[in-house]
Design a protein around this motif. Structure first.
Motif, short mmCIF file in Angstrom:
data_model
loop_
_atom_site.label_atom_id
_atom_site.label_comp_id
_atom_site.label_asym_id
_atom_site.label_seq_id
_atom_site.Cartn_x
_atom_site.Cartn_y
_atom_site.Cartn_z
N LEU A 110 0.86 -1.18 0.00
CA LEU A 110 0.00 0.00 0.00
C LEU A 110 0.89 1.22 0.00
O LEU A 110 2.04 1.17 0.42
CB LEU A 110 -0.88 0.05 1.25
N TYR A 111 0.32 2.33 -0.41
CA TYR A 111 1.01 3.60 -0.27
C TYR A 111 0.30 4.35 0.84
O TYR A 111 -0.93 4.50 0.81
CB TYR A 111 0.96 4.40 -1.58
N GLU A 112 1.05 4.77 1.83
CA GLU A 112 0.52 5.46 3.01
C GLU A 112 -0.68 4.69 3.58
O GLU A 112 -0.54 3.54 3.94
CB GLU A 112 0.22 6.92 2.70
N ASN A 113 -1.87 5.31 3.60
CA ASN A 113 -3.02 4.63 4.22
C ASN A 113 -3.81 3.78 3.24
O ASN A 113 -4.84 3.21 3.59
CB ASN A 113 -3.95 5.66 4.89
N GLY A 114 -3.37 3.71 1.99
CA GLY A 114 -4.05 2.87 1.01
C GLY A 114 -5.21 3.53 0.32
O GLY A 114 -5.90 2.90 -0.47
N GLY A 115 -5.46 4.79 0.61
CA GLY A 115 -6.58 5.47 -0.02
C GLY A 115 -7.91 4.86 0.39
O GLY A 115 -8.02 4.18 1.41
N GLU A 116 -8.91 5.08 -0.41
CA GLU A 116 -10.24 4.50 -0.16
C GLU A 116 -10.24 3.08 -0.70
O GLU A 116 -9.97 2.85 -1.87
CB GLU A 116 -11.30 5.34 -0.89
N THR A 117 -10.52 2.11 0.16
CA THR A 117 -10.55 0.71 -0.25
C THR A 117 -11.92 0.35 -0.79
O THR A 117 -12.94 0.67 -0.19
CB THR A 117 -10.20 -0.21 0.93
N MET A 118 -11.93 -0.32 -1.94
CA MET A 118 -13.17 -0.78 -2.55
C MET A 118 -13.10 -2.29 -2.69
O MET A 118 -12.25 -2.82 -3.41
CB MET A 118 -13.36 -0.11 -3.91
N ASP A 119 -13.97 -2.98 -1.98
CA ASP A 119 -14.02 -4.44 -2.00
C ASP A 119 -14.98 -4.88 -3.09
O ASP A 119 -16.19 -4.68 -2.99
CB ASP A 119 -14.47 -4.97 -0.64
N LEU A 120 -14.44 -5.47 -4.16
CA LEU A 120 -15.27 -5.93 -5.26
C LEU A 120 -15.73 -7.37 -5.07
O LEU A 120 -16.34 -7.95 -5.95
CB LEU A 120 -14.53 -5.81 -6.59
N GLY A 121 -15.43 -7.94 -3.94
CA GLY A 121 -15.81 -9.32 -3.67
C GLY A 121 -14.67 -10.28 -3.96
O GLY A 121 -14.33 -11.10 -3.13
N ASP A 122 -14.07 -10.16 -5.14
CA ASP A 122 -12.96 -11.04 -5.48
C ASP A 122 -11.60 -10.34 -5.38
O ASP A 122 -10.58 -10.98 -5.25
CB ASP A 122 -13.14 -11.66 -6.87
N ILE A 123 -11.60 -9.01 -5.45
CA ILE A 123 -10.36 -8.24 -5.31
C ILE A 123 -10.63 -6.95 -4.55
O ILE A 123 -11.78 -6.52 -4.44
CB ILE A 123 -9.72 -7.90 -6.68
N LEU A 124 -9.55 -6.35 -4.04
CA LEU A 124 -9.62 -5.03 -3.41
C LEU A 124 -8.96 -4.02 -4.33
O LEU A 124 -7.85 -4.24 -4.81
CB LEU A 124 -8.88 -5.01 -2.08
N LEU A 125 -9.66 -2.92 -4.57
CA LEU A 125 -9.07 -1.82 -5.31
C LEU A 125 -8.88 -0.65 -4.35
O LEU A 125 -9.57 -0.56 -3.33
CB LEU A 125 -9.98 -1.37 -6.46
N HIS A 126 -7.96 0.22 -4.68
CA HIS A 126 -7.68 1.39 -3.86
C HIS A 126 -7.83 2.64 -4.72
O HIS A 126 -7.19 2.75 -5.77
CB HIS A 126 -6.26 1.30 -3.27
N ARG A 127 -8.68 3.55 -4.25
CA ARG A 127 -8.86 4.82 -4.95
C ARG A 127 -8.05 5.87 -4.20
O ARG A 127 -8.38 6.23 -3.07
CB ARG A 127 -10.34 5.22 -5.01
N TYR A 128 -6.99 6.34 -4.83
CA TYR A 128 -6.11 7.32 -4.21
C TYR A 128 -6.52 8.75 -4.53
O TYR A 128 -6.19 9.66 -3.78
CB TYR A 128 -4.66 7.09 -4.63
N VAL A 129 -7.20 8.95 -5.63
CA VAL A 129 -7.70 10.26 -6.00
C VAL A 129 -9.14 10.09 -6.43
O VAL A 129 -9.44 9.23 -7.26
CB VAL A 129 -6.89 10.92 -7.14
#
Length: 132
Positions: A110-129
């Motif tokens: 992760l970078y710093e706090n990982g941004g906003e985490t989005m759980d898609l069920g099968d993967i996690l995405l991170h929205r930094y902006v």
């Protein structure tokens, strides 16, 4: 989970939520970009290395010194398994052009706090902006 499934999930998410996209550091793998393109959404892939691909438009570019015209007009910039050192310049670029930044990280990087985490069920995405 296989790399194919990860890229398929990322491509599907981008396809379902955005109108134009740029994949940063695609590494010659076009699975996500092809899903986006097949939906009629403009897509461009960038990487510091040249890759022969006819599946999607691709250019050589360095996110540490980006050619802004490649990214202008994109709703989202995204990267699949980028090095953490790439996150700050990608954030700066996304903010500069008014796009969101979505990242799929390798393992628990992760970078710093990982941004906003989005759980898609099968993967996690991170929205930094996030666009306003």
């Amino acid at each position: 989970m296989s790399a194919y499934q990860i890229e398929k999930s990322v491509g599907t998410y981008i396809r379902d939520h955005y109108r134009s996209a740029v994949e940063i550091g695609f590494g010659g793998k076009t699975i996500a970009a092809e899903i986006i393109q097949e939906a009629g959404i403009p897509i461009l892939c960038t990487d510091v290395h040249s890759y022969q691909t006819t599946a999607v438009p691709a250019v050589v570019d360095d996110v540490f010194s980006p050619t802004l015209s490649y990214y202008q007009g994109a709703d989202v910039l995204y990267a699949i398994r980028p090095g953490c050192e790439m996150i700050p310049p990608m954030m700066e670029l996304a903010e500069r052009i008014g796009a969101e930044l979505i990242v799929y990280h390798l393992g628990f990087e992760l970078y710093e706090n990982g941004g906003e985490t989005m759980d898609l069920g099968d993967i996690l995405l991170h929205r930094y902006v996030k666009r306003l």
